[in-house]
Design an enzyme around this catalytic site. Structure first.
Site, short mmCIF file in Angstrom:
data_model
loop_
_atom_site.label_atom_id
_atom_site.label_comp_id
_atom_site.label_asym_id
_atom_site.label_seq_id
_atom_site.Cartn_x
_atom_site.Cartn_y
_atom_site.Cartn_z
N HIS B 183 0.86 -1.19 0.00
CA HIS B 183 0.00 0.00 0.00
C HIS B 183 0.90 1.24 0.00
O HIS B 183 1.88 1.29 0.73
CB HIS B 183 -0.88 -0.03 1.25
CG HIS B 183 -1.66 1.24 1.48
ND1 HIS B 183 -2.72 1.59 0.68
CD2 HIS B 183 -1.53 2.22 2.40
CE1 HIS B 183 -3.22 2.75 1.12
NE2 HIS B 183 -2.52 3.15 2.15
N ASP B 309 -11.30 -4.02 -1.03
CA ASP B 309 -10.74 -3.26 0.11
C ASP B 309 -11.71 -3.33 1.29
O ASP B 309 -11.97 -2.35 1.97
CB ASP B 309 -10.44 -1.81 -0.28
CG ASP B 309 -9.55 -1.11 0.74
OD1 ASP B 309 -8.90 -1.81 1.55
OD2 ASP B 309 -9.51 0.13 0.75
#
Lengths: 329, 433
Positions: B183, B309
């Site tokens: 990320h 997500d």
């Protein structure tokens, strides 16, 4: 200055003289149209004489409960709202909530639910987070007034600034207003830009690039990084407080460099119109954003702003609360 | 285990490019035949299922799912995430290591695998932490974690700030031929920003996160991936410039890939509206131009993966002023329907869309699943592409209800989900109606 100053309270706010104010809350200038803005300024104008009388009171909010819920310390805004409420006869309770105790468990929503159960008529809220007052307003049954939320809005400040300008300039049209300082972190700047924009007043912002928010071009008529250019032929200069503890070394190198380029002194002010007025929402950092000689000098209307603050808050409380009474009656 | 034949279905398999009417035959949890054309006679002892023309596609593989087990079971357990996944047509998900304790030790990976087998209806694939405690300081025991069953390494919500540590992680992961899933957020630049930097954030008085907080670490990672020869997956891109960087780097290396969250693909900054915290996400929802660039990136193959997500957060941390609320939204149950909007609007082909949720994640993670092929696990879904429904809080199976699609009217729903040939979800009439 032409000041309409009726002497008796009956004339000041004759019952039913104003059209009913349609909003339940005052959360931001963004939610008002030009008519509502001018209406509130007119109402505030009419409140000015009340505070100048010997008996500074109107009975319009008698029996109402006002809670001042301040999550951030602010002596002057809280005091201004308190005096405004008391002059209208409301019972005013001040609640200062330290952010730390909220962080420890009770959320803003919990606080809102607790206060709501006490059945207040209005809650005046200041909070360090943008949007917090909107969130609280969704969770209570009474009216809510935004006394400043984060870097978002401070609507009563913009209204009192507009009233101050109108009383000194005799008008709100055909003026150039320059707002100078930490625009990026200022709710005062945002509310003022919204208000002046709604009334189609020419706005300028003046700041170093690091203190301008992204997309500022869409919020102000003109953007300047050179203060002298920005002040040229301005009718009104609004200085903003620099949070120098926060900005120094990160957004500006030092307060002395800031003062050199963005501090308001006589030389820079000479670029503005000769009858320019100088404003500041307070509290001031003399010698950081403004020369003491200017702050306390003949062009300064800073203490007038404080007086107009009480009038504006009385008018807002009255507009939101008093007429509901009449409706029910 | 009995044999199962699904007939009269529209077989859609991105891996082989198949999109035709036909039937699928399953034995002992494995696909034994994929045939097009009219149905054949099934041998005795076989369960016959007429799919009534529904789409039969490989089960979805979701590369970014958070739960609260262990540590925050009130938010989500493996069991509740498994229910949500099954209902959303997700037959395998990559489980992020951001739990309490952090999944940075072989014993914890082993625990998760056992726990998931016992309680979850779908395949749970653990991602182990890159750095101990997700602190970004020391790398974890990649070899032991791989032996325990971790399928890749990721620091979940955290972004590794040190280039030195990232270089070490990539070099060492290359030893074990394991992908690094990362990320991207440059912390000093993202600062205490809470939404996309721009005029809208300025008006709301919210601190912005510039796209450069993503492109700077992306650029660094792409250079380090080239240096180390590692398999590298940029977990989720959000900006147009990131797509450019990725597209450029992909021309030189087949070992790099990237994903996008369904949120960034279907929503933009304006959805934040009046401080709606269910739209407070990381990376933040960006401009419409960025979103359009993401769609273009999906179509030209720059973007490999679409994920949900899925990040369950309770109301305690979500019902807060915007800047103080936690990031994240749930998404397992709405992933496919939200993605199908792009198909219905004509922006993306069905095969392209499904490839990003089946074939590509399987290839990146080295899985047998994600395709309708003989010998592959019989993980598949039956989908009514046009079924109208509304995502409603009361219907969510997830323990948390922080959905950015709550109230949304959607077209396309999973009618049944099979994992290893066993039905783990069947649509009930009336739900979402």
């Amino acid at each position: 200055m032409a000041e309409s100053s009726p002497e008796s309270t009956e004339e000041i706010r004759p019952r039913g003289a104003w059209p009913r104010f349609s909003k339940k809350h005052l959360l931001g200038i963004a939610e008002l149209n030009a008519f509502e803005i001018v209406d509130l300024i007119d109402r505030a104008e009419a409140m000015v004489p009340v505070s100048r009388q010997e008996r500074k009171s109107l009975p319009t909010l008698s029996g109402k409960t006002q809670i001042n819920l301040f999550f951030e310390n602010s002596t002057r805004t809280q005091g201004s709202f308190e005096i405004a409420g008391k002059r209208l006869g409301a019972q005013v309770m001040n609640m200062s909530v330290k952010t730390s105790s909220v962080a420890k468990g009770e959320t803003l929503i919990d606080t809102a639910a607790t206060l709501n159960a006490m059945r207040p008529d209005v809650i005046v809220v200041r909070h360090s987070a943008s949007g917090a007052v909107h969130l609280l307003a969704q969770k209570v049954g009474c009216s809510v007034i935004n006394a400043g939320d984060g870097t978002h809005e401070h609507p009563t400040q913009a209204l009192l600034d507009a009233l101050t300008i109108r009383r000194h300039k005799g008008r709100l049209n055909s003026l150039t207003v320059a707002i100078c300082g930490d625009i990026a972190h200022s709710r005062v700047a945002r509310s003022n830009l919204l208000l002046l924009g709604a009334l189609q007043i020419r706005t300028r912002v003046i700041a170093p690039r690091t203190l301008l928010p992204a997309g500022i071009e869409s919020m102000a008529s003109e953007v300047f990084t050179d203060m002298r250019e920005g002040l040229r032929d301005a009718d009104v200069v609004m200085m903003l407080r620099l949070q120098h503890e926060r900005a120094a070394g990160r957004m500006i190198p030092s307060t002395r460099e800031y003062y050199r380029f963005y501090g308001l002194d006589a030389e820079k002010l000479s670029f503005a119109k000769p009858d320019v007025i100088v404003m500041h929402p307070g509290p001031m950092n003399r010698g950081v954003e403004i020369d003491p000689a200017i702050a306390d000098g003949p062009r300064s209307v800073i203490t007038d702003q404080v007086e107009m603050g009480v009038a504006v808050r009385m008018a807002v409380l009255d507009a939101l609360l008093a007429e509901k009474n009449e409706q029910n009656a | 285990m009995s044999r199962l034949v699904v007939q009269n279905s529209r077989l859609v398999d991105p891996a082989s490019g198949l999109d035709a009417m036909g039937s699928l035959e399953v034995d002992d949890g494995v696909i034994v035949s994929v045939s097009t054309g009219p149905a054949k006679r099934a041998p005795g002892g076989t369960t016959l299922l007429d799919a009534g023309g529904l789409v039969l596609a490989p089960g979805l593989i979701d590369m970014r799912v958070f739960t609260g087990e262990p540590g925050h079971e009130y938010r989500e357990t493996l069991a509740s995430a498994g229910e949500a996944a099954a209902a959303g047509g997700v037959t395998s998900f990559l489980l992020m290591p951001d739990t309490l304790p952090v999944i940075d030790d072989g014993a914890l990976v082993d625990f998760l695998i056992r726990r998931a087998k016992a309680t979850a209806r779908v395949n749970v694939l653990p991602a182990a932490a890159i750095s101990r405690g997700l602190k970004g300081e020391e790398i974890t025991e990649f070899g032991l974690l791989k032996e325990a069953g971790a399928v890749c390494f990721s620091d979940g919500r955290q972004s590794i700030q040190s280039a030195r540590l990232m270089r070490a992680a990539m070099s060492y992961a290359a030893n074990f031929d394991m992908p690094i899933v990362h990320h991207l957020a440059e912390r000093s630049l993202a600062g205490d920003g809470v939404m996309h930097e721009g005029a809208f954030a300025s008006v709301l008085g919210l601190k912005g996160i510039p796209a450069e907080a993503e492109t700077i670490p992306l650029s660094r990672d792409l250079q380090l991936a080239a240096l180390t020869g590692a398999r590298y997956h940029a977990a989720q891109l959000s900006s147009a410039h990131s797509i450019e960087l990725m597209s450029h780097a992909k021309r030189r290396s087949a070992k790099i890939s990237c994903g996008v969250s369904i949120n960034n693909l279907s929503l933009n900054e304006n959805d934040v509206g009046g401080y709606r915290t269910f739209f407070k996400l990381s990376p933040p929802l960006r401009s419409e131009d960025d979103r359009q660039a993401l769609i273009a990136g999906l179509n030209d193959g720059t973007i490999d993966v679409i994920h949900s997500d899925h990040d369950p957060q309770d109301s305690e941390v979500k019902r807060q002023p915007f800047a103080e609320a936690s990031d994240g939204a749930i998404g397992l149950e709405t992933l496919l329907a939200a993605a199908l909007r792009l198909v219905h609007s004509g922006e993306v082909e069905l095969l392209t869309l499904l490839r990003a949720m089946t074939q590509r994640p399987a290839e990146i993670l080295g899985l047998e699943a994600g395709r309708l092929a003989v010998g592959a696990p019989a993980d598949f879904i039956l989908v009514d592409l046009d079924y109208p429904w509304q995502a409603r809080e009361k219907d969510f199976r997830s323990r948390s209800h922080n959905s950015s699609f709550e109230g949304a009217r959607l077209a396309g729903k999973v009618m049944a989900t099979y994992v290893a040939g066993e039905k783990v979800f069947a649509h009930a009439e009336g739900e979402g109606a």
